[in-house]
Design a protein around this motif. Structure first.
Motif, PDB file in Angstrom:
ATOM      1  N   ALA A 192       0.816  -1.205   0.000  1.00  0.00           N
ATOM      2  CA  ALA A 192       0.000   0.000   0.000  1.00  0.00           C
ATOM      3  C   ALA A 192       0.855   1.263   0.000  1.00  0.00           C
ATOM      4  CB  ALA A 192      -0.936   0.000   1.211  1.00  0.00           C
ATOM      5  N   LEU A 193       2.068   1.142   0.527  1.00  0.00           N
ATOM      6  CA  LEU A 193       2.993   2.282   0.554  1.00  0.00           C
ATOM      7  C   LEU A 193       3.837   2.385  -0.706  1.00  0.00           C
ATOM      8  CD1 LEU A 193       4.299   2.005   4.232  1.00  0.00           C
ATOM      9  CD2 LEU A 193       2.765   3.760   3.309  1.00  0.00           C
ATOM     10  N   GLY A 194       3.750   1.396  -1.585  1.00  0.00           N
ATOM     11  CA  GLY A 194       4.569   1.408  -2.794  1.00  0.00           C
ATOM     12  C   GLY A 194       5.994   0.980  -2.562  1.00  0.00           C
ATOM     13  N   GLY A 195       6.229   0.182  -1.517  1.00  0.00           N
ATOM     14  CA  GLY A 195       7.579  -0.289  -1.213  1.00  0.00           C
ATOM     15  C   GLY A 195       8.243   0.547  -0.142  1.00  0.00           C
ATOM     16  N   ILE A 196       9.305   0.006   0.453  1.00  0.00           N
ATOM     17  CA  ILE A 196      10.053   0.716   1.492  1.00  0.00           C
ATOM     18  C   ILE A 196      11.547   0.612   1.223  1.00  0.00           C
ATOM     19  CG2 ILE A 196       8.314   0.460   3.295  1.00  0.00           C
ATOM     20  CD1 ILE A 196       9.906  -1.950   4.360  1.00  0.00           C
ATOM     21  N   GLU A 197      12.293   1.550   1.778  1.00  0.00           N
ATOM     22  CA  GLU A 197      13.748   1.576   1.624  1.00  0.00           C
ATOM     23  C   GLU A 197      14.410   0.891   2.812  1.00  0.00           C
ATOM     24  OE1 GLU A 197      15.624   2.884  -0.957  1.00  0.00           O
ATOM     25  OE2 GLU A 197      13.678   3.013  -1.962  1.00  0.00           O
ATOM     26  N   ILE A 198      15.258  -0.083   2.541  1.00  0.00           N
ATOM     27  CA  ILE A 198      15.963  -0.825   3.581  1.00  0.00           C
ATOM     28  C   ILE A 198      17.455  -0.862   3.252  1.00  0.00           C
ATOM     29  CG2 ILE A 198      16.361  -3.135   4.565  1.00  0.00           C
ATOM     30  CD1 ILE A 198      13.907  -1.914   5.705  1.00  0.00           C
ATOM     31  N   ASP A 199      18.280  -0.646   4.280  1.00  0.00           N
ATOM     32  CA  ASP A 199      19.735  -0.784   4.134  1.00  0.00           C
ATOM     33  C   ASP A 199      20.105  -2.177   4.643  1.00  0.00           C
ATOM     34  OD1 ASP A 199      22.412  -0.423   3.761  1.00  0.00           O
ATOM     35  OD2 ASP A 199      22.639   1.217   5.203  1.00  0.00           O
ATOM     36  N   VAL A 200      20.341  -3.107   3.732  1.00  0.00           N
ATOM     37  CA  VAL A 200      20.630  -4.494   4.089  1.00  0.00           C
ATOM     38  C   VAL A 200      22.044  -4.579   4.648  1.00  0.00           C
ATOM     39  CG1 VAL A 200      20.837  -6.855   3.206  1.00  0.00           C
ATOM     40  CG2 VAL A 200      19.035  -5.343   2.337  1.00  0.00           C
ATOM     41  N   GLU A 201      22.178  -5.120   5.862  1.00  0.00           N
ATOM     42  CA  GLU A 201      23.464  -5.109   6.563  1.00  0.00           C
ATOM     43  C   GLU A 201      24.495  -6.025   5.925  1.00  0.00           C
ATOM     44  OE1 GLU A 201      23.447  -7.116  10.483  1.00  0.00           O
ATOM     45  OE2 GLU A 201      21.333  -7.496  10.125  1.00  0.00           O
ATOM     46  N   LYS A 202      24.050  -7.159   5.363  1.00  0.00           N
ATOM     47  CA  LYS A 202      24.968  -8.087   4.692  1.00  0.00           C
ATOM     48  C   LYS A 202      24.173  -8.907   3.694  1.00  0.00           C
ATOM     49  CE  LYS A 202      26.011 -11.997   6.568  1.00  0.00           C
ATOM     50  NZ  LYS A 202      26.572 -13.077   7.426  1.00  0.00           N
TER      51      LYS A 202
END
Length: 357
Positions: free
Chosen positions: A195-205
């Motif tokens: 519903a938000l159109g995706g989210i931004e995530i900083d993948v640690e590894k």
């Protein structure tokens, strides 16, 4: 090919996490479906809805208020066993979660995620403390007297006595009085993120998820910042086998997803766009259950200024993992935990932040 579309190579190494098996647990009698499918993000979702325009927010919140499922969280909790209220108007909310669609979840009566969320008296911030589900502690006796009154993993409380025994167990362990309970289906992450159109995530590894039985269809996450759709976000927040620290990694990732949802909803135009807001509210209300006394309209209004920069995430202090009999467990650092939860009880945010470091 995007990061969220990349496929893992077969035979990826699998690291075994802590066991979450609860011994000698009789399945909880089947309740309405959503009442058993619970997870993580309700506190922030409710806060998000409240930051839109006042009229639109009130309209949508009244709609949610009338349709959301309610749970009886406190009737079976003995009042004489409960901690006292120390600071009037500060709120402590127990957030419970399990993943009804996780292939590992075959019993349907586990609580995979346990968070104590503290809202200080001035509502200027929120502190969220995750309690690992394998934490070894004393579970009080259930009201019917058939279970409890013994040491066990904390998630045994939910299996033995549902929400009321979980409230009693968390209050006994922390000394903090629980004011409200929120339950969300963890699988609801997918619909909310969509519903938000995706989210931004900083993948640690970089890692490859383990949640498909077919190794050729498993999703690979590359280290670094990327946009995740709903399915990828759920996979990311669910994964624990791919990490040496198992459930602790999953707690970190769940906290990341919570923050990312809040950031995207506050900055992506969702709350000012009626169509987007409608989709967001529908996705949220399909996943959320709350206790009978929680007014969503009042609660969201109080939290309308909350943003991710005002949130602090912690994990209950531990001494590491070990074994009790044939069970893998997490041993709480009781001295450090007491300092942290005493600060919560006193509504001393500065002390909470210091103790949580």
């Amino acid at each position: 090919m995007s990061d969220r579309q990349q496929i893992a190579e077969p035979g990826a190494e699998r690291t075994e996490p802590l066991s979450s098996t609860v011994d000698d647990v009789a399945p909880v009698p089947r309740r309405r479906r959503r009442g058993r499918r619970i997870a993580l993000i309700v506190l922030l979702v409710l806060a998000l809805i409240g930051v839109g325009g006042a009229g639109a927010a009130a309209f949508y919140l009244r709609s949610v208020e009338s349709n959301i499922e309610r749970v009886d969280a406190f009737t079976d909790v003995p009042e004489q066993a409960r901690p006292p209220v120390v600071v009037k108007d500060a709120l402590n909310i127990m957030i419970l979660g399990s993943d009804s669609r996780d292939p590992e979840n075959t019993g349907g009566s586990r609580s995979d995620t346990i968070i104590l969320a503290h809202l200080p008296q001035d509502r200027s911030s929120a502190q969220l403390i995750s309690i690992p589900r394998d934490t070894w502690l004393h579970v009080p006796r259930s009201k019917n007297g058939q279970h409890g009154n013994r040491d066990a993993k904390i998630n045994a409380a939910f299996a033995w006595g549902g929400v009321p025994l979980m409230v009693q167990t968390v209050e006994s362990f922390t000394g903090v009085r629980i004011d409200h309970v929120a339950m969300v289906d963890f699988a609801g992450f997918k619909e909310i993120v969509e519903a938000l159109g995706g989210i931004e995530i900083d993948v640690e590894k970089s890692f490859t998820s383990t949640h498909s039985l077919n190794p050729d269809s498993r999703r690979t996450f590359r280290q670094g910042r990327q946009t995740l759709d709903g399915a990828a976000a759920l996979d990311y927040a669910r994964e624990r086998y791919a990490f040496a620290d198992g459930d602790f990694a999953r707690i970190r990732h769940q906290q990341q997803v919570i923050k990312a949802i809040l950031d995207k909803a506050a900055s992506g135009g969702t709350l000012s766009n009626p169509a987007k807001l409608n989709a967001f509210v529908k996705a949220t209300s399909n996943a959320v259950s709350v206790d009978k006394s929680l007014s969503i309209l009042d609660f969201a209004t109080e939290l309308r200024h909350l943003r991710s920069g005002n949130l602090s995430f912690f994990t209950c202090p531990t001494k590491g993992t070990g074994r009790v009999g044939d069970q893998s467990v997490v041993f709480a650092d009781k001295a450090k935990a007491k300092v942290l939860f005493d600060a919560v009880r006193r509504d001393s945010v500065a002390d909470v932040l210091q103790a949580g470091q």
